[in-house]
Structures are given as C-alpha cells and as structure tokens.
Design a protein around this motif. Structure first.
Motif, PDB file in Angstrom:
ATOM      1  N   LEU A  46      40.273   1.329  41.716  1.00  0.00           N
ATOM      2  CA  LEU A  46      40.801   0.729  42.949  1.00  0.00           C
ATOM      3  C   LEU A  46      39.699   0.010  43.734  1.00  0.00           C
ATOM      4  N   LEU A  47      38.447   0.498  43.667  1.00  0.00           N
ATOM      5  CA  LEU A  47      37.342  -0.186  44.339  1.00  0.00           C
ATOM      6  C   LEU A  47      37.008  -1.510  43.639  1.00  0.00           C
ATOM      7  N   LYS A  48      37.130  -1.517  42.330  1.00  0.00           N
ATOM      8  CA  LYS A  48      36.918  -2.755  41.576  1.00  0.00           C
ATOM      9  C   LYS A  48      37.951  -3.796  41.976  1.00  0.00           C
ATOM     10  N   GLU A  49      39.182  -3.340  42.188  1.00  0.00           N
ATOM     11  CA  GLU A  49      40.241  -4.245  42.620  1.00  0.00           C
ATOM     12  C   GLU A  49      40.048  -4.675  44.073  1.00  0.00           C
ATOM     13  N   ARG A  50      39.627  -3.728  44.931  1.00  0.00           N
ATOM     14  CA  ARG A  50      39.514  -4.001  46.363  1.00  0.00           C
ATOM     15  C   ARG A  50      38.302  -4.871  46.687  1.00  0.00           C
ATOM     16  N   TYR A  51      37.182  -4.637  45.971  1.00  0.00           N
ATOM     17  CA  TYR A  51      35.953  -5.398  46.227  1.00  0.00           C
ATOM     18  C   TYR A  51      35.472  -6.038  44.919  1.00  0.00           C
ATOM     19  N   PRO A  52      36.186  -7.053  44.425  1.00  0.00           N
ATOM     20  CA  PRO A  52      35.881  -7.611  43.093  1.00  0.00           C
ATOM     21  C   PRO A  52      34.514  -8.264  42.971  1.00  0.00           C
ATOM     22  N   ASN A  53      33.939  -8.710  44.086  1.00  0.00           N
ATOM     23  CA  ASN A  53      32.665  -9.422  44.020  1.00  0.00           C
ATOM     24  C   ASN A  53      31.448  -8.530  44.292  1.00  0.00           C
ATOM     25  N   ALA A  54      31.694  -7.277  44.567  1.00  0.00           N
ATOM     26  CA  ALA A  54      30.593  -6.363  44.904  1.00  0.00           C
ATOM     27  C   ALA A  54      30.131  -5.581  43.683  1.00  0.00           C
ATOM     28  N   ARG A  55      28.871  -5.188  43.730  1.00  0.00           N
ATOM     29  CA  ARG A  55      28.345  -4.244  42.741  1.00  0.00           C
ATOM     30  C   ARG A  55      28.567  -2.848  43.307  1.00  0.00           C
ATOM     31  N   ILE A  56      29.358  -2.055  42.624  1.00  0.00           N
ATOM     32  CA  ILE A  56      29.779  -0.752  43.144  1.00  0.00           C
ATOM     33  C   ILE A  56      29.085   0.363  42.371  1.00  0.00           C
ATOM     34  N   SER A  60      50.952   4.056  43.336  1.00  0.00           N
ATOM     35  CA  SER A  60      51.363   4.095  44.739  1.00  0.00           C
ATOM     36  C   SER A  60      50.311   4.775  45.602  1.00  0.00           C
ATOM     37  N   PHE A  61      49.736   5.878  45.099  1.00  0.00           N
ATOM     38  CA  PHE A  61      48.706   6.566  45.873  1.00  0.00           C
ATOM     39  C   PHE A  61      47.438   5.719  45.957  1.00  0.00           C
ATOM     40  N   SER A  62      47.072   5.082  44.849  1.00  0.00           N
ATOM     41  CA  SER A  62      45.895   4.210  44.854  1.00  0.00           C
ATOM     42  C   SER A  62      46.066   3.074  45.845  1.00  0.00           C
ATOM     43  N   SER A  63      47.294   2.526  45.928  1.00  0.00           N
ATOM     44  CA  SER A  63      47.562   1.435  46.858  1.00  0.00           C
ATOM     45  C   SER A  63      47.404   1.896  48.300  1.00  0.00           C
ATOM     46  N   LYS A  64      47.908   3.087  48.607  1.00  0.00           N
ATOM     47  CA  LYS A  64      47.754   3.636  49.960  1.00  0.00           C
ATOM     48  C   LYS A  64      46.280   3.837  50.295  1.00  0.00           C
ATOM     49  N   PHE A  65      45.538   4.398  49.341  1.00  0.00           N
ATOM     50  CA  PHE A  65      44.118   4.661  49.556  1.00  0.00           C
ATOM     51  C   PHE A  65      43.365   3.353  49.778  1.00  0.00           C
ATOM     52  N   ALA A  66      43.653   2.347  48.951  1.00  0.00           N
ATOM     53  CA  ALA A  66      42.942   1.072  49.046  1.00  0.00           C
ATOM     54  C   ALA A  66      43.220   0.376  50.368  1.00  0.00           C
ATOM     55  N   SER A  67      44.444   0.500  50.888  1.00  0.00           N
ATOM     56  CA  SER A  67      44.790  -0.160  52.142  1.00  0.00           C
ATOM     57  C   SER A  67      44.065   0.447  53.329  1.00  0.00           C
ATOM     58  N   MET A  68      43.544   1.652  53.158  1.00  0.00           N
ATOM     59  CA  MET A  68      42.819   2.331  54.224  1.00  0.00           C
ATOM     60  C   MET A  68      41.356   1.894  54.273  1.00  0.00           C
ATOM     61  N   LEU A  69      40.886   1.271  53.213  1.00  0.00           N
ATOM     62  CA  LEU A  69      39.475   0.878  53.127  1.00  0.00           C
ATOM     63  C   LEU A  69      39.206  -0.346  53.994  1.00  0.00           C
ATOM     64  N   PRO A  70      38.071  -0.404  54.662  1.00  0.00           N
ATOM     65  CA  PRO A  70      37.753  -1.534  55.547  1.00  0.00           C
ATOM     66  C   PRO A  70      37.318  -2.770  54.767  1.00  0.00           C
ATOM     67  N   GLN A  71      37.318  -3.902  55.452  1.00  0.00           N
ATOM     68  CA  GLN A  71      36.746  -5.103  54.867  1.00  0.00           C
ATOM     69  C   GLN A  71      35.243  -4.887  54.675  1.00  0.00           C
ATOM     70  N   ASN A  72      34.717  -5.346  53.559  1.00  0.00           N
ATOM     71  CA  ASN A  72      33.295  -5.155  53.289  1.00  0.00           C
ATOM     72  C   ASN A  72      32.805  -6.307  52.408  1.00  0.00           C
ATOM     73  N   GLN A  73      31.943  -7.123  52.975  1.00  0.00           N
ATOM     74  CA  GLN A  73      31.430  -8.285  52.255  1.00  0.00           C
ATOM     75  C   GLN A  73      30.073  -8.014  51.595  1.00  0.00           C
ATOM     76  N   ALA A  74      29.630  -6.768  51.626  1.00  0.00           N
ATOM     77  CA  ALA A  74      28.315  -6.433  51.062  1.00  0.00           C
ATOM     78  C   ALA A  74      28.298  -6.658  49.551  1.00  0.00           C
ATOM     79  N   LYS A  75      27.153  -7.050  49.047  1.00  0.00           N
ATOM     80  CA  LYS A  75      27.013  -7.247  47.604  1.00  0.00           C
ATOM     81  C   LYS A  75      26.903  -5.907  46.868  1.00  0.00           C
TER      82      LYS A  75
END
Length: 444
Positions: free
Chosen positions: A305-315, A269-284
C-alpha cells in the motif's frame, strides 16, 4: 611477640574456614552446563536448555534476514533457524565457506528450537549454583544483559549466557512488572469524578490478573477498552462470577482486543482505509517502523500500500519482532490464493511449487530484524510507526520508555498507528486523527 602469634593463629583459622567453605561449595553439584568457546573465551549454557549438540553445514539460505541468521536446517524433519552467536554478539569472525561444518548447539527456549553456531564445543561441567557470581561487563565481549553470571572452574572462567533473555519472545520478570504497576508510571490514580463516570467500577483485580496470566498491562493506553470490556464480561457471566481464574479466562477476556486483519495479508478494503489515513508526503525517502511484525503479513501489506500511495519515494520498512522464529521465517512468507487480489497481483511471483511470494521490489523495501522494542536501536527518523496491539503487552515502565522513543524518532509530519483498542495517553502531546473508522496520532 604474643600479639603477632595471636594474629597469625587467627589468620590461619580464617584460612582453614575459607578452605572448608570452598570444599563444601564444590562438593554440592547442583548445576550442569555445556561449555563452548567464542573468540578464545569460555562460555556456557544451562544443560537443561540444551537439546543436543551437532556438526552441520550447508544451511538453507533465507533472503532478507538479519546477518546473524545463517539460514534454516532440517533437524530430523523439524525446520529450525540457525543463529551464529559470533555475529549476533558482533564478535569478529572469518568468512565461512558454504560447505564448512559448524559446531552447533541445539537449544530449546519457550517451546521453540534454535541451532546456535559457536567456535567449538568443549564439555559438560558440573558446579554449585552458589559459586556463580553476578555478571560484570569486563567478563565478555557481549552486552551484560545477556549474561546470567560467571563462574570459575579448574582455573577457567566461564561466562554463563542467559539464553531465555537472548532468544525468548518476552523476558518474564514478574516482580519487576508488579513494581512497575504499583508505581503507575503510565496510569495515575483515577480522580473521583473519573471513577463515578465509569459507574464506580473497581477493576483493579482485572488489571492484576491480566498482567499475571496474559502479560497484558492496563494503562492509559488501553484503560477505556478494559473498562468497556469489563461491563460486557460482567453482563455475560453468572452473578458474582467475574474473576479471571486461568489463562483461558484471560484469553477469553482479551478475545475482542486484537485489531482487525491481524496475522493475515490485509484485504483491499482495509488497505484502502489505511492508505487514506496517510498524509501527503513528497519526500524522496520514507522510513517506516513496524513493531511486532510477527511472520510478516502486516509488513508486506504495508509495503504494497505504501508503494501504491508513494510511487516516487524510496521506502524503507524496519520490521522488528522479538520472536526469533517468526522473524526468521518472515522473508519466506507465501500468500494464500484467497488473499491474491488486484492490489497484490502485480507484486507477486509464483514459484515452482505453485506458491505465491512477493517480488524482489517489495522484498527490497523491507528489513526484517530480530529486536526487542524495549531496547534502544539505530533506526533513523521515521515517517510512519505501526505498532498495533504491541504496547499493551509491555509493563508500564516499558510503555513509557517506548512512547518517549516514538516522540524522539517520529518526524513532525509523521503519524503513529496503534491497535484499534489502544490510544495515546491524554495530555501527552499527541493529536488523534480519525478517518473511515481508523485512528492514528500525530504530534500536536
């Protein structure tokens, strides 16, 4: 001729006095140090911080740690991190063999034990404290901030290291902190209207006491919470008994300050709240700076949560902490059964002993580094900074410097997440973002 004789006599008397002074300084031995060599130069450590010396090898490798961490070592039942000082100080060294025995000094700093690897251990030398000279950059291959002083003894020049500054979780400089508070770099004097709006609270004694007892510094970052907490504290105490008299009082006062889910793997639940606060980001490539990562619970939670939020990015997550023992153990973090949920399950692997750890995909996203955030670093431009409950434990000068570093490194579309009871200073160029009970900040 008479003048020449007089001058000669005066010089002889001066030399005799200097010889006597040197003899007196030598006669008083009030400082002992263990001496050792690094890259052909002589170094030393205060013997009071040395637990023992040893020869050891075959350290247990810890993946994803900083290069200077050779691994961990079982010292009669205690698992201690092993630090190669040569690599820590960027001194060229030959590649070591796995079974090579290393000269090792076991030191004790702030109730933590470390093993430090050096080229060779020499002997114990006794000197007078008065003979120690201030450090100077020309004396060593290392940063001057790590040098306590230099001293000459029997024709050899020893560089005395400040191991508390090197390995301590936080440098304790009480006088400097008081001066920083007085200068009020972060918190300007309250205007009269602001005083009245806070019920004319005079909590300067709370500020001073928290700084002295808990290294917690009141500033614009946290002053709203401190004032609100003071009212709670005042109402819960007997009349007139509001002073903080001990470290225990300070701990109780600060007990409601930490952010939710600190020091544990975040809930879904906390991860979901945190992820929803993150902006859209199309960067690789997305770069994240996690300051005060401790043993890594927050960092691994962020990675998933970043892997889930930005699946196509290298983090890439740069996870820093000035607690060397914690940062050394972070790559070995295991996840308790109670925290294994549908969010984390795909990213966990079970070891032979039954413990669960994060898989290589998640581990490769993280670079754990021993680093004091008050010092400069080489981190690239950042998309997300997470520094929960960190800034309040820096003195005002350090707070100002770190915020300036944030402003320089954060991308225009990046956000900063502070602790739940911290906020960016007013009128400092940051906008507040509130979403589902969580707060972040972005550039105006």
């Amino acid at each position: 001729m008479a003048v020449t004789e007089t001058n000669t006599l005066a010089q002889m008397e001066a030399q005799a006095q200097e010889t006597q002074n040197k003899a007196e300084r030598i006669a008083v031995i009030d400082f002992k140090m263990v001496t050792f060599s690094l890259a052909g130069k002589d170094y030393a450590i205060d013997i009071m911080q040395v637990k023992e010396i040893a020869k050891a090898g075959r350290f247990t490798y810890v993946p994803n740690t900083s290069p200077f961490v050779l691994g961990v070592y079982n010292l009669r039942g205690d698992i201690i991190p092993i630090i190669d000082l040569r690599i820590f100080f960027n001194i060229p060294t030959k590649a070591r063999e796995d079974d090579a025995l290393e000269s090792m000094i076991i030191i004790h700093v702030e109730e933590q034990t470390f093993g430090i690897v050096v080229d060779g251990i020499d002997k114990v030398v006794g000197i007078s404290k008065s003979s120690i000279q201030p450090p100077h950059p020309i004396f060593g291959d290392i940063n001057i901030k790590y040098i306590h002083g230099v001293v000459e003894n029997q024709g050899r020049l020893y560089i005395i290291l400040d191991v508390t500054r090197i390995f301590g979780s936080r440098t304790r400089q009480v006088e400097a902190e008081k001066e920083a508070i007085e200068e009020a770099v972060i918190q300007p004097p309250l205007k009269e209207k602001e005083k009245k709006s806070r019920d004319e609270l005079d909590i300067s004694f709370i500020s001073d006491t928290l700084a002295a007892l808990a290294k917690f510094h009141v500033s614009q970052i946290n002053q709203d919470w401190v004032a609100a907490r003071y009212r709670e504290w005042r109402d819960s105490r007997s009349a007139g008994d509001v002073q903080l008299r001990s470290e225990e009082d300070a701990r109780q006062y600060l007990s409601t300050f930490p952010s939710p889910e600190t020091g544990t793997i975040w809930s879904d639940s906390f991860s979901s709240k945190f992820a929803s606060m993150l902006p859209q980001n199309q960067a690789k490539q997305i770069n994240v700076w996690n300051i005060g990562c401790g043993k890594g619970e927050e960092t691994y939670s962020l990675a998933v949560l970043l892997k889930e939020r930005y699946p196509n990015a290298r983090i890439r997550i740069y996870a820093n902490d000035s607690d060397l023992l914690a940062i050394s153990n972070a790559p070995m973090l295991s996840v308790p059964e109670s925290r294994i949920s549908s969010l984390y399950k795909p990213y966990l692997v079970q070891g032979t002993g039954g413990s669960w750890t994060f898989n290589q995909t998640i581990r490769d996203m993280i670079l754990f580094e021993y680093h004091d955030c008050t010092n400069q670093n080489s981190i690239p431009n950042i998309d997300l900074i997470v520094a929960r409950d960190v800034i309040s434990y820096l003195n005002p000068k350090q707070q100002a410097a770190l915020l300036a570093d944030f402003s320089e490194k954060i991308k225009d579309n990046g956000i900063i997440v502070l602790g739940q009871n911290e906020a960016m200073p007013r009128n400092s160029g940051w906008s507040r973002i509130v979403h589902d009970g969580l707060t972040a900040f972005s550039k105006e």
